[in-house]
Write a protein that holds these residues in place. Sequence first.
Motif, PDB file in Angstrom:
ATOM      1  N   ASP A  89       0.850  -1.192   0.000  1.00 42.35           N
ATOM      2  CA  ASP A  89       0.000   0.000   0.000  1.00 42.35           C
ATOM      3  C   ASP A  89       0.889   1.247   0.000  1.00 42.35           C
ATOM      4  N   PRO A  90       0.855   2.044  -1.075  1.00 40.40           N
ATOM      5  CA  PRO A  90       1.735   3.224  -1.138  1.00 40.40           C
ATOM      6  C   PRO A  90       1.435   4.249  -0.056  1.00 40.40           C
ATOM      7  N   MET A  91       0.171   4.311   0.365  1.00 38.74           N
ATOM      8  CA  MET A  91      -0.182   5.273   1.412  1.00 38.74           C
ATOM      9  C   MET A  91       0.421   4.862   2.755  1.00 38.74           C
ATOM     10  N   VAL A  92       0.394   3.564   3.007  1.00 35.40           N
ATOM     11  CA  VAL A  92       0.980   3.066   4.257  1.00 35.40           C
ATOM     12  C   VAL A  92       2.505   3.123   4.191  1.00 35.40           C
ATOM     13  N   TYR A  93       3.047   2.919   2.978  1.00 37.18           N
ATOM     14  CA  TYR A  93       4.504   2.959   2.807  1.00 37.18           C
ATOM     15  C   TYR A  93       5.054   4.356   3.112  1.00 37.18           C
ATOM     16  N   ILE A  94       4.351   5.382   2.627  1.00 35.04           N
ATOM     17  CA  ILE A  94       4.816   6.754   2.843  1.00 35.04           C
ATOM     18  C   ILE A  94       4.378   7.282   4.207  1.00 35.04           C
ATOM     19  N   PHE A  95       3.169   6.901   4.610  1.00 36.55           N
ATOM     20  CA  PHE A  95       2.639   7.358   5.902  1.00 36.55           C
ATOM     21  C   PHE A  95       2.329   6.136   6.775  1.00 36.55           C
ATOM     22  N   PRO A  96       3.347   5.552   7.378  1.00 36.68           N
ATOM     23  CA  PRO A  96       3.118   4.353   8.203  1.00 36.68           C
ATOM     24  C   PRO A  96       2.186   4.650   9.376  1.00 36.68           C
ATOM     25  N   ARG A  97       1.313   3.692   9.646  1.00 38.34           N
ATOM     26  CA  ARG A  97       0.356   3.874  10.744  1.00 38.34           C
ATOM     27  C   ARG A  97       0.858   3.267  12.054  1.00 38.34           C
ATOM     28  N   VAL A  98       1.817   2.368  11.927  1.00 36.80           N
ATOM     29  CA  VAL A  98       2.401   1.732  13.119  1.00 36.80           C
ATOM     30  C   VAL A  98       3.916   1.793  12.988  1.00 36.80           C
ATOM     31  N   THR A  99       4.582   2.110  14.058  1.00 36.47           N
ATOM     32  CA  THR A  99       6.043   2.174  14.027  1.00 36.47           C
ATOM     33  C   THR A  99       6.618   1.678  15.355  1.00 36.47           C
ATOM     34  N   LYS A 100       7.882   1.374  15.312  1.00 37.74           N
ATOM     35  CA  LYS A 100       8.558   0.909  16.527  1.00 37.74           C
ATOM     36  C   LYS A 100       8.968   2.111  17.372  1.00 37.74           C
ATOM     37  N   CYS A 101       8.709   2.018  18.663  1.00 32.58           N
ATOM     38  CA  CYS A 101       9.076   3.090  19.589  1.00 32.58           C
ATOM     39  C   CYS A 101       9.994   2.534  20.681  1.00 32.58           C
ATOM     40  N   ILE A 102      10.891   3.358  21.117  1.00 31.66           N
ATOM     41  CA  ILE A 102      11.780   2.991  22.226  1.00 31.66           C
ATOM     42  C   ILE A 102      11.506   3.944  23.387  1.00 31.66           C
ATOM     43  N   PHE A 103      11.110   3.378  24.498  1.00 33.62           N
ATOM     44  CA  PHE A 103      10.848   4.173  25.695  1.00 33.62           C
ATOM     45  C   PHE A 103      11.977   3.962  26.700  1.00 33.62           C
ATOM     46  N   HIS A 104      12.408   5.021  27.295  1.00 31.84           N
ATOM     47  CA  HIS A 104      13.428   4.946  28.347  1.00 31.84           C
ATOM     48  C   HIS A 104      12.741   5.150  29.699  1.00 31.84           C
ATOM     49  N   LYS A 105      12.854   4.132  30.534  1.00 29.13           N
ATOM     50  CA  LYS A 105      12.210   4.197  31.849  1.00 29.13           C
ATOM     51  C   LYS A 105      13.211   3.768  32.929  1.00 29.13           C
ATOM     52  N   TYR A 106      12.976   4.269  34.091  1.00 28.18           N
ATOM     53  CA  TYR A 106      13.804   3.844  35.227  1.00 28.18           C
ATOM     54  C   TYR A 106      13.325   2.488  35.729  1.00 28.18           C
ATOM     55  N   GLY A 107      14.270   1.575  35.852  1.00 27.33           N
ATOM     56  CA  GLY A 107      13.937   0.243  36.361  1.00 27.33           C
ATOM     57  C   GLY A 107      13.909   0.218  37.880  1.00 27.33           C
TER      58      GLY A 107
END
Length: 223
Positions: A89-107
Motif C-alpha cells: 500500500d503506497p499510502m501506508v509505505y509513505i505514511f506508516p500507521r504503526v512504528t517501533k518506539c523505544i521508551f526509556h524508563k527507570y527500572g
Amino acid sequence: MKTLVMGLHIGICHEKEKKTKKKILIEYLMQHLKNHNLYALRYWACECLCLINIIFQLYLMNKFFDGEFLAYGWKVMNFSEVAQEERVDPMVYIFPRVTKCIFHKYGSSGSIQKHDSLCILPLNIVNEKTYIFIWFWFMLLATLLAFLVIYRILIIIMPKIRPRLMNAKNKTIPIDVCEAISKKIDIGDWWVLFMLGTNMDPIIYKEIVSELAKKIETNSSNH
C-alpha cells in the motif's frame, strides 16, 4: 480591464450613455495602438510564473518525500491492480500507521532501561488522504497551466489563428472583419481587444470591433 469596459458588460443601458462609452473606448484604442505589447507580455509572463510555481512546488514536495511524491497518486490508483502477494500500500509505505518506539524508563534498580513497543500514528491516516488530494490538485493545476501556456505560445507564433479565436469569441462578428483587424494591429492590441470580448456584452463588443476595424482601415488608407 474593468476600467476599459466602463460598465459595457451590461447590454441594457441608455443609448446615449452607450454611444459615449463606445466612443471613449474606441478613441482610447486608436490612440494607444501598438502600446499594449508590454501589457500582454506581462499578462502571459504571470501565467508562465504560475506554471513555474506549481512545478517548483511539485519538486519541493517530491524532495521532501524522498522522491516518492511524483508517483504517489499513480501508485495509489494502480494499487488494486497489483497481484495480492506483491501489494504494498503506497499510502501506508509513505505514511506508516504503526512504528517501533523505544521508551526509556527507570527500572527497579534505578537504572534507565529501554523498552521496545509499537506506536500507532493516527495522524498519518489523515495525512495520507490529505496528500493524495494535494497530489491530484497539483497535477490538475500543472496540466491545465501547461496547456494554457502552449495555447498562449500558439497565439504568439501563429497569427492566422487570432481572427478565428476572435470570431469564436463572438460569432456575430464576421470572420473577414476579424481577419482585417487582426492583420492591422499588434499582438498586444489584439490581446486587449480579445479580452474585452470576454468582459463585454456581445452586441456592444461586435459594434466596437466593427467600428474600430473601419477606423483602422481608414487610417491605413490615409497613410
